[in-house]
Scaffold this motif. Sequence first.
Motif, PDB file in Angstrom:
ATOM      1  N   ARG A   1      42.777  34.666  50.043  1.00 23.91           N
ATOM      2  CA  ARG A   1      41.539  34.007  49.833  1.00 23.91           C
ATOM      3  C   ARG A   1      40.744  34.817  48.843  1.00 23.91           C
ATOM      4  O   ARG A   1      40.052  34.327  47.905  1.00 23.91           O
ATOM      5  N   ALA A   2      40.749  36.265  48.881  1.00 26.17           N
ATOM      6  CA  ALA A   2      40.118  36.914  47.718  1.00 26.17           C
ATOM      7  C   ALA A   2      40.824  36.919  46.470  1.00 26.17           C
ATOM      8  O   ALA A   2      40.087  36.969  45.457  1.00 26.17           O
ATOM      9  N   ASN A   3      42.072  36.682  46.430  1.00 24.58           N
ATOM     10  CA  ASN A   3      43.006  36.444  45.054  1.00 24.58           C
ATOM     11  C   ASN A   3      43.096  35.319  44.628  1.00 24.58           C
ATOM     12  O   ASN A   3      43.615  34.790  43.823  1.00 24.58           O
ATOM     13  N   HIS A   4      42.756  34.021  45.508  1.00 27.06           N
ATOM     14  CA  HIS A   4      43.165  32.777  45.069  1.00 27.06           C
ATOM     15  C   HIS A   4      42.478  32.309  43.665  1.00 27.06           C
ATOM     16  O   HIS A   4      43.220  32.152  42.763  1.00 27.06           O
ATOM     17  N   ALA A   5      41.182  32.664  43.392  1.00 25.53           N
ATOM     18  CA  ALA A   5      40.767  32.246  41.871  1.00 25.53           C
ATOM     19  C   ALA A   5      41.407  33.205  40.978  1.00 25.53           C
ATOM     20  O   ALA A   5      41.653  32.600  39.866  1.00 25.53           O
ATOM     21  N   LEU A   6      41.461  34.062  41.116  1.00 27.03           N
ATOM     22  CA  LEU A   6      42.436  35.032  40.223  1.00 27.03           C
ATOM     23  C   LEU A   6      43.623  34.663  39.763  1.00 27.03           C
ATOM     24  O   LEU A   6      44.049  34.590  38.817  1.00 27.03           O
ATOM     25  N   ILE A   7      44.285  34.320  41.074  1.00 26.02           N
ATOM     26  CA  ILE A   7      45.842  34.068  40.671  1.00 26.02           C
ATOM     27  C   ILE A   7      45.853  32.651  39.882  1.00 26.02           C
ATOM     28  O   ILE A   7      46.520  32.392  38.976  1.00 26.02           O
TER      29      ILE A   7
END
Length: 169
Positions: free
Chosen positions: A39-45
């Motif tokens: 969830r924390a990395n979703h937008a970054l990925i």
Amino acid sequence: MARWAFLLTAFVALAAWAGAQGPVPPAPLSAEDKLRLLRANHALIENLVRDGVEMSKAGRPVDRAAHCRLASRSLVNAIREAARTEDAERVAELTGLYRTVVRDGLLPTLADAKRGVTPNSPADVALRKVRSDSVEDVKDLKTALPAVGNNQRVKDALKQLDELVEALK
């Protein structure tokens, strides 16, 4: 012959002993932790994949440099968010990744694009804009990171950012 058997046995025993001295591997992440990290990395990925695909589709080196800068900007945004929440370990990890993207991706792409543009052409102006925006990204990070505190990894990351500013000039 006995000497070789003894040497082989001693070597195997010493190798086993040395192997046992290594650090204990970290415990595997729980499913809950994996979900939290996703969830924390979703937008970054999502942003990195999108910009990577656009970079690979770009025909001109100047366009590739612009998309590479957008990918690095996605990391800047994630680092600023981690700094805002005072997550020093995430800041340090993402800053290392940012440094790698700029050093191994953006800088060579800028150099490649520079070789192929005519001075003072529209492509040259666009390239200088990408370079100056990249310098501003680094400066933006340098102002956000001190808020994280006295974490040594963050201090090391700040030093690495100084190197990037020099390389981007």
